[in-house]
Design a protein around this motif. Sequence first.
Motif, PDB file in Angstrom:
ATOM      1  N   SER A 168       3.339  -6.812   7.528  1.00 38.27           N
ATOM      2  CA  SER A 168       3.392  -6.389   8.935  1.00 38.27           C
ATOM      3  C   SER A 168       4.359  -5.218   9.146  1.00 38.27           C
ATOM      4  CB  SER A 168       3.793  -7.559   9.832  1.00 38.27           C
ATOM      5  OG  SER A 168       5.134  -7.952   9.606  1.00 38.27           O
ATOM      6  N   VAL A 169       5.440  -5.171   8.374  1.00 35.72           N
ATOM      7  CA  VAL A 169       6.408  -4.083   8.564  1.00 35.72           C
ATOM      8  C   VAL A 169       5.922  -2.786   7.912  1.00 35.72           C
ATOM      9  CG1 VAL A 169       8.337  -5.681   8.678  1.00 35.72           C
ATOM     10  CG2 VAL A 169       7.759  -4.639   6.492  1.00 35.72           C
ATOM     11  N   ILE A 170       4.944  -2.873   7.024  1.00 37.63           N
ATOM     12  CA  ILE A 170       4.415  -1.674   6.366  1.00 37.63           C
ATOM     13  C   ILE A 170       3.283  -1.061   7.189  1.00 37.63           C
ATOM     14  CG2 ILE A 170       3.243  -0.834   4.294  1.00 37.63           C
ATOM     15  CD1 ILE A 170       6.129  -1.558   3.819  1.00 37.63           C
ATOM     16  N   SER A 171       2.507  -1.923   7.854  1.00 33.28           N
ATOM     17  CA  SER A 171       1.321  -1.447   8.597  1.00 33.28           C
ATOM     18  C   SER A 171       1.696  -0.633   9.819  1.00 33.28           C
ATOM     19  CB  SER A 171       0.465  -2.638   9.001  1.00 33.28           C
ATOM     20  OG  SER A 171       1.207  -3.524   9.810  1.00 33.28           O
ATOM     21  N   SER A 192       0.811  -1.212   0.000  1.00 31.38           N
ATOM     22  CA  SER A 192       0.000   0.000   0.000  1.00 31.38           C
ATOM     23  C   SER A 192       0.845   1.262   0.000  1.00 31.38           C
ATOM     24  CB  SER A 192      -0.939   0.007   1.216  1.00 31.38           C
ATOM     25  OG  SER A 192      -0.179  -0.094   2.414  1.00 31.38           O
ATOM     26  N   LYS A 193       2.082   1.157   0.446  1.00 29.74           N
ATOM     27  CA  LYS A 193       2.975   2.321   0.443  1.00 29.74           C
ATOM     28  C   LYS A 193       4.411   1.830   0.334  1.00 29.74           C
ATOM     29  CE  LYS A 193       3.215   2.533   5.532  1.00 29.74           C
ATOM     30  NZ  LYS A 193       3.039   3.386   6.715  1.00 29.74           N
ATOM     31  N   GLU A 237       9.737   0.730  -6.526  1.00 27.12           N
ATOM     32  CA  GLU A 237       8.279   0.707  -6.443  1.00 27.12           C
ATOM     33  C   GLU A 237       7.862  -0.074  -5.202  1.00 27.12           C
ATOM     34  OE1 GLU A 237       6.569  -1.470  -9.729  1.00 27.12           O
ATOM     35  OE2 GLU A 237       8.321  -2.761  -9.905  1.00 27.12           O
ATOM     36  N   PRO A 238       6.616   0.152  -4.729  1.00 33.97           N
ATOM     37  CA  PRO A 238       6.163  -0.533  -3.509  1.00 33.97           C
ATOM     38  C   PRO A 238       5.824  -1.997  -3.762  1.00 33.97           C
ATOM     39  CG  PRO A 238       4.400   0.826  -4.369  1.00 33.97           C
ATOM     40  CD  PRO A 238       5.602   1.110  -5.231  1.00 33.97           C
ATOM     41  N   VAL A 239       6.840  -2.796  -3.995  1.00 33.81           N
ATOM     42  CA  VAL A 239       6.671  -4.216  -4.303  1.00 33.81           C
ATOM     43  C   VAL A 239       7.671  -5.024  -3.487  1.00 33.81           C
ATOM     44  CG1 VAL A 239       6.954  -5.979  -6.092  1.00 33.81           C
ATOM     45  CG2 VAL A 239       5.784  -3.841  -6.630  1.00 33.81           C
ATOM     46  N   LEU A 240       7.196  -6.135  -2.939  1.00 32.41           N
ATOM     47  CA  LEU A 240       8.076  -7.104  -2.294  1.00 32.41           C
ATOM     48  C   LEU A 240       8.191  -8.320  -3.207  1.00 32.41           C
ATOM     49  CD1 LEU A 240       7.005  -7.247   1.474  1.00 32.41           C
ATOM     50  CD2 LEU A 240       9.010  -6.129   0.495  1.00 32.41           C
TER      51      LEU A 240
END
Length: 478
Positions: free
Chosen positions: A475-478, A395-396, A447-450
Amino acid sequence: MISFGTDGWRAVIADTFTFANLRLVAQAVADSINETTDTTKQPEVVIGYDTRFLSDRFAIEVARVMAGNGIIAWLSRSDVPTPAVSYNVVDKKADAGIVITASHNPPRYNGFKLKAPYGGSATHEQSKRVEQKLQHMEMEGRGPNVMDYQRGLDTDMIRRFDPTWVYFQHISDLVNLDLISSSEMKVVTDAMYGSGRGALPAILARTRTKVTEIRGIMNPGFGGIHPEPIVKYLTDLTAAVQREQAHVGLATDGDADRIGAVDNLGNFVDPHHVFALVLRHLIENRGMRGDVVKTISTTYMIDKMCKAYDLTLHETPVGFNHIADLMMKRDILIGGEESGGIGVKGHIPEGDGILMGLLLLEVIAQANAPLNEIIEDLQRTFGPACYARNDVRLSKQLPKNVIVEKLQDTAPTTMNGQTVTRVNTLDGIKYYMADDSWLLIRPSGTEPVLRIYAEAPSHADVQALLAEGDKMGHSVIS
């Protein structure tokens, strides 16, 4: 802002990849060449291009800029595999190579691959020098020096030629065509509408191999697919192998520096298995030795093989440029990555899908057995190993190092019921488990991609690890 990644510059055609921007990049390369080249000889550059929209026109513009800066431009007469351009840089002792290609990217993209005098991708330092030249040009308000195309031909500053002749001869010397011929295989080759079209059929025409080529015509839209030899884009190859009752199907990507395959039963053979099969063949059947290098996202079967054969293994971040660096510094037998770029001793430090396809044919001919049985034997000896990768959009976006630090700080002690034995942050973060399974999470830097990779003894275990990786990443983004 034009910036170079691990293998040059890529952008969307008519958005950032324009004739004007391309000429600026070519001028920056020309400035760099003229600044660093031995002044006792006139500098030379080899230029090739793929089958994408306007690639031939873009290549001509690059040649015009090189000629306008006093650099001889050896320009391919037609679309050509990237490894052929790279080999010609070495063969002609040129100062650089340039390939207009976006490789396996979607058809709306094009790109500019820069090759060094040794035939591999330009180093990070060389690419940064080009970027600095671009910045200086912008600050000075200076445009490119461009020679008229016909004048370039008339003055011999632009020289049209066929790069495939010496390249085909070279790679033919690296494989045992007599052995391949004796097996009288049926082979389907899939150029995926890319610049590898016609290459394998041309080389194998000197053998008793029956070759059927698919998707070998010019189609800049790639038939609505991405020219990437992965399972989702190889349904046509699978169908052709089954229809022709072929021994194997070989696929090369948009510029033919990557390999994918389909076995005699129509099963996809990923680059992990191609890498492992060729390594075993070089050691056991050819008696060759040397170090091995693999990227961090490549199968643990390579680790097991190096231990069994007493070979030194080097592990690098993702990107063939890291492999190439080691191939120039050490005695490397073979180096490869999970995306299909694989190179071997005796060749240039470059991934080469055409050469790897030929070596896979040699593996099959030497074993005198169906490819699916050869792979089953490999799995019994050095597996079991199942692999998959997911790309997860977030999401970010956070800086790559921040995500890795958070994942490292919260590293679990167990995953999928297995003890985590160690953690590696060479490129992203990789968790190793007691049963040899592993999970790699690599955040994209742009870009916001894992990118989440996993390997384990079973497909169920792989999916379980991927699910855990997905949760950890979110979990690390939230």
